[in-house]
Design an enzyme around this catalytic site. Structure first.
Site, PDB file in Angstrom:
ATOM      1  N   ARG A  49      38.573  20.163   3.640  1.00  0.00           N
ATOM      2  CA  ARG A  49      39.221  21.324   4.253  1.00  0.00           C
ATOM      3  C   ARG A  49      38.231  22.457   4.340  1.00  0.00           C
ATOM      4  NH1 ARG A  49      44.578  23.791   1.557  1.00  0.00           N
ATOM      5  NH2 ARG A  49      43.106  24.402  -0.042  1.00  0.00           N
ATOM      6  N   THR A  77      39.623  28.352   7.309  1.00  0.00           N
ATOM      7  CA  THR A  77      40.659  28.013   8.299  1.00  0.00           C
ATOM      8  C   THR A  77      41.692  27.045   7.744  1.00  0.00           C
ATOM      9  OG1 THR A  77      39.445  26.091   9.119  1.00  0.00           O
ATOM     10  CG2 THR A  77      38.910  28.217  10.123  1.00  0.00           C
ATOM     11  N   ASP A 110      41.836  23.024  -8.024  1.00  0.00           N
ATOM     12  CA  ASP A 110      41.132  22.152  -7.084  1.00  0.00           C
ATOM     13  C   ASP A 110      40.958  20.778  -7.715  1.00  0.00           C
ATOM     14  OD1 ASP A 110      38.915  20.769  -5.755  1.00  0.00           O
ATOM     15  OD2 ASP A 110      38.713  22.616  -4.605  1.00  0.00           O
ATOM     16  N   ASP A 116      37.353  19.264  -7.797  1.00  0.00           N
ATOM     17  CA  ASP A 116      36.493  19.927  -8.782  1.00  0.00           C
ATOM     18  C   ASP A 116      36.879  19.526 -10.210  1.00  0.00           C
ATOM     19  OD1 ASP A 116      35.246  21.140  -6.684  1.00  0.00           O
ATOM     20  OD2 ASP A 116      35.975  23.163  -7.118  1.00  0.00           O
TER      21      ASP A 116
END
Ligand code: PRP
Ligand code: URA
Length: 210
Positions: free
Chosen positions: A103, A107, A201, A204
């Site tokens: 991603r 945006t 995340d 991560d």
């Protein structure tokens, strides 16, 4: 399109540890795998099977075997890789293809940077693995990709979804043979496109920062 949210206490317990910001990567990886195995029972409920017979030491028994062509499991890189072992532990004869998607942080639009899948998915059942369904953009693109190649039906397994993203996938996949199996539906997406409360995340937390 069908949606199934697992409400088993063991799944919620493991998700709670996964969400904890103090859970270290090795524990996070082990839990993502275990959660996938638990969700795989629901995700494979309609896996295609055929009747077979085997000889027991006593008599002939009639049972079931997974049909050909074998199911195709597609983890979405990176974070979906953390669920792969949990799925193939349960369905060891499945084949595995890969889709790499990321991603854009601004945006929130996904782009596909890698693809290793059979050209022809006619008559194949596909299982997409991705821990996070946030805006839904990555999952919609992945499912569209598989259906365009002829996949007969697609089941996606996600650990956590945002209601906004789930609604977007339901709208995009209306009338199509798609099932979404989830560990939890959270409260909302925040202004940065993160699931709240979520777990941060996922890529991560599995593999460290890039
Ligand atoms: C995360 C996650 C999904 C996607 C969900 O991947 O694993 O693929 O975001 O967001 P969406 O529903 O808004 O599309 P990311 O792009 O962070 O890549 P990574 O797995 O390499 O960390
Ligand atoms: N991707 C993640 O890894 N986490 C989120 O909350 C949203 C997208």
């Amino acid at each position: 399109m069908r949606v199934h949210v697992a409400d088993h206490p063991l799944i919620t317990h493991k998700l709670t540890v996964l969400r904890d910001k103090n859970t270290p990567s090795p524990t996070f990886r082990a839990l993502a795998e275990e959660l996938m195995t638990l969700l795989a029972y629901e995700a494979t409920r309609n896996v295609r099977v055929e009747t077979v017979q085997v000889e027991t030491p006593v008599a002939t028994a009639t049972g079931l075997a997974i049909s050909s062509p074998r199911p195709l499991v597609v983890p979405i890189l990176r974070a979906g890789l953390g669920m792969l072992e949990g799925m193939v532990n349960l369905v060891p004869t499945a084949e595995v293809g890969f889709l790499g998607m990321v991603r854009d942080e601004e945006t929130l639009q996904p782009t596909t940077y890698a693809e290793r899948l059979p050209d022809d998915l006619s008559n194949r059942q596909c299982f997409v693995l991705d821990p996070m369904l946030a805006t839904g953009g990555s999952l919609i693109a992945a499912i569209d990709f598989l259906l365009a190649r002829g996949a007969v039906d697609v089941t996606a397994v996600c650990l956590i979804a945002a209601p906004e993203g789930l609604a977007a996938v339901e709208k995009a996949m209306a009338g199509r043979d798609v099932t979404i199996v989830l560990g939890a539906v959270d409260e909302k997406l925040n202004e940065l496109g993160y699931i709240v409360p979520g777990l941060g995340d996922a890529g991560d937390r599995l593999y460290g920062l890039v």
